[in-house]
Design a protein around this motif. Sequence first.
Motif, PDB file in Angstrom:
ATOM      1  N   TRP A 282      -7.335  40.453 -27.380  1.00 21.29           N
ATOM      2  CA  TRP A 282      -8.365  39.580 -26.819  1.00 21.29           C
ATOM      3  C   TRP A 282      -8.661  38.477 -27.836  1.00 21.29           C
ATOM      4  CZ3 TRP A 282     -12.841  42.732 -24.108  1.00 21.29           C
ATOM      5  CH2 TRP A 282     -12.304  43.485 -23.060  1.00 21.29           C
ATOM      6  N   PHE A 283      -8.597  37.248 -27.381  1.00 22.88           N
ATOM      7  CA  PHE A 283      -8.915  36.115 -28.253  1.00 22.88           C
ATOM      8  C   PHE A 283     -10.345  35.659 -27.977  1.00 22.88           C
ATOM      9  CE2 PHE A 283      -4.250  35.791 -27.641  1.00 22.88           C
ATOM     10  CZ  PHE A 283      -3.870  35.943 -28.965  1.00 22.88           C
ATOM     11  N   PRO A 284     -11.198  35.595 -29.003  1.00 23.68           N
ATOM     12  CA  PRO A 284     -12.598  35.216 -28.770  1.00 23.68           C
ATOM     13  C   PRO A 284     -12.756  33.750 -28.379  1.00 23.68           C
ATOM     14  CG  PRO A 284     -12.160  35.413 -31.117  1.00 23.68           C
ATOM     15  CD  PRO A 284     -10.925  35.890 -30.425  1.00 23.68           C
ATOM     16  N   LEU A 289     -22.535  25.369 -32.808  1.00 20.49           N
ATOM     17  CA  LEU A 289     -22.430  25.076 -34.235  1.00 20.49           C
ATOM     18  C   LEU A 289     -22.142  26.331 -35.048  1.00 20.49           C
ATOM     19  CD1 LEU A 289     -22.740  22.778 -36.300  1.00 20.49           C
ATOM     20  CD2 LEU A 289     -25.153  23.396 -36.506  1.00 20.49           C
ATOM     21  N   LEU A 290     -22.688  27.453 -34.624  1.00 18.48           N
ATOM     22  CA  LEU A 290     -22.512  28.701 -35.356  1.00 18.48           C
ATOM     23  C   LEU A 290     -21.287  29.491 -34.874  1.00 18.48           C
ATOM     24  CD1 LEU A 290     -26.227  29.887 -35.509  1.00 18.48           C
ATOM     25  CD2 LEU A 290     -24.918  28.655 -37.247  1.00 18.48           C
ATOM     26  N   LYS A 291     -20.519  28.887 -33.959  1.00 23.97           N
ATOM     27  CA  LYS A 291     -19.295  29.519 -33.458  1.00 23.97           C
ATOM     28  C   LYS A 291     -19.554  30.939 -32.941  1.00 23.97           C
ATOM     29  CE  LYS A 291     -16.566  26.078 -34.472  1.00 23.97           C
ATOM     30  NZ  LYS A 291     -15.927  25.284 -33.394  1.00 23.97           N
ATOM     31  N   ARG A 292     -20.544  31.036 -32.078  1.00 29.18           N
ATOM     32  CA  ARG A 292     -20.847  32.343 -31.501  1.00 29.18           C
ATOM     33  C   ARG A 292     -19.811  32.687 -30.423  1.00 29.18           C
ATOM     34  NH1 ARG A 292     -27.271  31.257 -30.985  1.00 29.18           N
ATOM     35  NH2 ARG A 292     -27.872  31.914 -33.082  1.00 29.18           N
ATOM     36  N   THR A 293     -19.462  33.953 -30.370  1.00 31.54           N
ATOM     37  CA  THR A 293     -18.505  34.421 -29.368  1.00 31.54           C
ATOM     38  C   THR A 293     -19.221  34.586 -28.030  1.00 31.54           C
ATOM     39  OG1 THR A 293     -17.180  35.567 -31.045  1.00 31.54           O
ATOM     40  CG2 THR A 293     -16.898  36.252 -28.752  1.00 31.54           C
ATOM     41  N   VAL A 294     -18.767  33.822 -27.049  1.00 35.03           N
ATOM     42  CA  VAL A 294     -19.412  33.846 -25.728  1.00 35.03           C
ATOM     43  C   VAL A 294     -18.531  34.530 -24.681  1.00 35.03           C
ATOM     44  CG1 VAL A 294     -20.775  31.782 -26.195  1.00 35.03           C
ATOM     45  CG2 VAL A 294     -18.506  31.557 -25.159  1.00 35.03           C
ATOM     46  N   GLY A 295     -17.355  34.903 -25.076  1.00 35.22           N
ATOM     47  CA  GLY A 295     -16.436  35.569 -24.153  1.00 35.22           C
ATOM     48  C   GLY A 295     -15.093  35.776 -24.816  1.00 35.22           C
TER      49      GLY A 295
END
Length: 529
Positions: A282-284, A289-295
Motif C-alpha cells: 500500500w502506498f500512502p 504541509l505536514l504530509k499527513r496520510t489521508v489514504g
Amino acid sequence: MNAPLLQVKDLHVRFQQEAGETHAVRGVSFTVNAGETVALVGESGSGKSITAMSTVRLLPDNAVTAGQVLFGAHEMLQMRERDLQSVRGNDISFIFQEPMTSLNPLHTIEKQLVEAITLHQGLRDKAARARVVELLHQVGIRDPESRLGAYPHQLSGGQRQRVMIAMALSNDPKLLIADEPTTALDVTIQAQILELLADVRRARGMAMLFITHDLGIVQRIADRVCVMKDGEIVEQGLTAEIFANPQHPYTQMLLAAHSAGVPQPVPDEAPVIAEVQNLRVWFPIQRGLLKRTVGHVKAVNDANFAVRAGETIGIVGESGSGKTTLALALMKLVPSQGRILFLGREISALSHRQMRPLRRQMQIVFQDPYGALSPRMTVAQIIAEGLGVHAVDPATPREQQVVAIMREVGLNPEMRNRYPHEFSGGQRQRIAIARALVLRPDLVVLDEPTSALDMTVQAQIVDLLRDLQAKHGLAYVFISHDLRVVRALSHRIMVMKDGDVVESGLAADVFDNPTSDYTKTLMQAAFWA
C-alpha cells in the motif's frame, strides 16, 4: 469494389547518409479503396511505417522518394507544401503507436482537440467545445465533460489512445492511417480499440491503412493485406485468402510464428526458491504541509504464491493491476507487509545492506531492451557489470564468462565490443537476459520481456527462456498481458485485478476452465479467434 482512394505505384524511398545510401522502400505498389481496411504487415525494419509516412511526405529531410502516390486526384509526391498541409489532418489523419509522444504533456485534452478543430474547421468557443465533447463520447470516453481539463498523464493508456482517435476523426477524414495503434495496450483495451476503429470505419464510410506486426489483429480488422519484407511487398491479397493459403515463404513463416508448446514439467523434488505469504503493498497518499496520510493506493492486497526451481509462475492482468509491484516487492525493491521467503530464509525485514549478497541470486529482465541497456557501454561491459559487484567464479576471467553466456543466449561473441544501438530489438533482449544469467541466479523476474518484439522474435525468446530454464533449473516469475506467451511459458497462473488475485492455479486449468468473470473476459479478448 469501390473506386481507389489511395494508389501507391512503384514507390521507392532512399535515405542519404554519411555512411552511404539506404534503400528502405523498393518498388512498393498497392491501393486502398474507399471504405475498406488495408493492412501493411511485416517485422520491424520491413519498411511498412516509412511507406505509410511517404503517402503524405512525413519523412526526414534526407529522404528521397520516387514513384507515384495518388490520393484521389492529388499527386502527393509533387504537391506544394501549402497544398499538402490542407490534405494532412483534413482528408488523411494519423494515429500513432504511443500517444504520450503525440499528445502535448503541457496542454489539457480539451485544448489539444480544440486546436485541431479550430485549425481545420474554424469552430471556436462553445461550438468547438461541444464538438470536443461529442468526439470524446463517440470514442467511448465516459463522462467526457469531466475529462476536458485532464492532462495526458492523468489518463490511462487506453483513454489516451481514444483521445488520439478522437483527434484523428475530428475533421471527418476520408483515410485514417493507424501505425501500430494497439501494440502497447492490454488485451482487453486492444480489443476495445479495434472494435471502436471498425465501428467508426463502418459508420463514416472511411478507409483505413492499418500498420502492424500482429497477424492476429490483421485477421480481425483488415479486408486486404500487404506483407512487407526488406522494403518490398512480397505478397498481397484478400485477408481470408492470405491466411488460408499463403504463397510466399515469408508469409508462411509469419503465420507460423507464434509462441507455442508448453514448458517442461517441474520435478516433484524441486525445492521452493521463493514464496510470499499475505503480501500487501500500500502506498500512502499524503497531503498538506505536514504530509499527513489521508489514504492509500492499494497496489497489492494479500497475495500468496510460491515458485520452485525449474518452474514459471505467470502473473497476468491489465496495466495497473499490481503485477509488476508484486514482483518488485518479492525482490525487496519496494516496501511491503507480509512474509517473503527466499531460498528458505525470511528476507522481509532485511535491510538494503543485508540484501546485497542475495541480489546475485535474484535478477530481473525488463520490458524495454532499449531503455534497460546503457548506450555508452559496450555489450561486454554491460554483461560483465554485475561480475564486478558480485564475485562469481573469480578463477575464470570475466571476458571468458561473457563469451560463454553470449554463446548460450544465441549471440555472436565477436560482437561483444559493439554498442546496444548496433543490435536489433531481439538481440538487445538477449543481451539483457545474458546480463541477468551471467550471475547464475536462482530466480529471474521477467517483466513483459517480449511485448516490444515482433512475433517471430517473440517466439525465439520464449524458446530461449524455456531452454535456459530446463538447463539451469531457473525459477521464473513471468509478468505479461500477452496471454499467448504466458500460456507457452508458464506452469501456473495468477490473475490480478486492482491489486487482488482473482484467480490462480495450474496454467492448463486457468486457461481451459477459468472461474472468475474477469479471467473469462481476458481469455475472450486474447483468444477471440
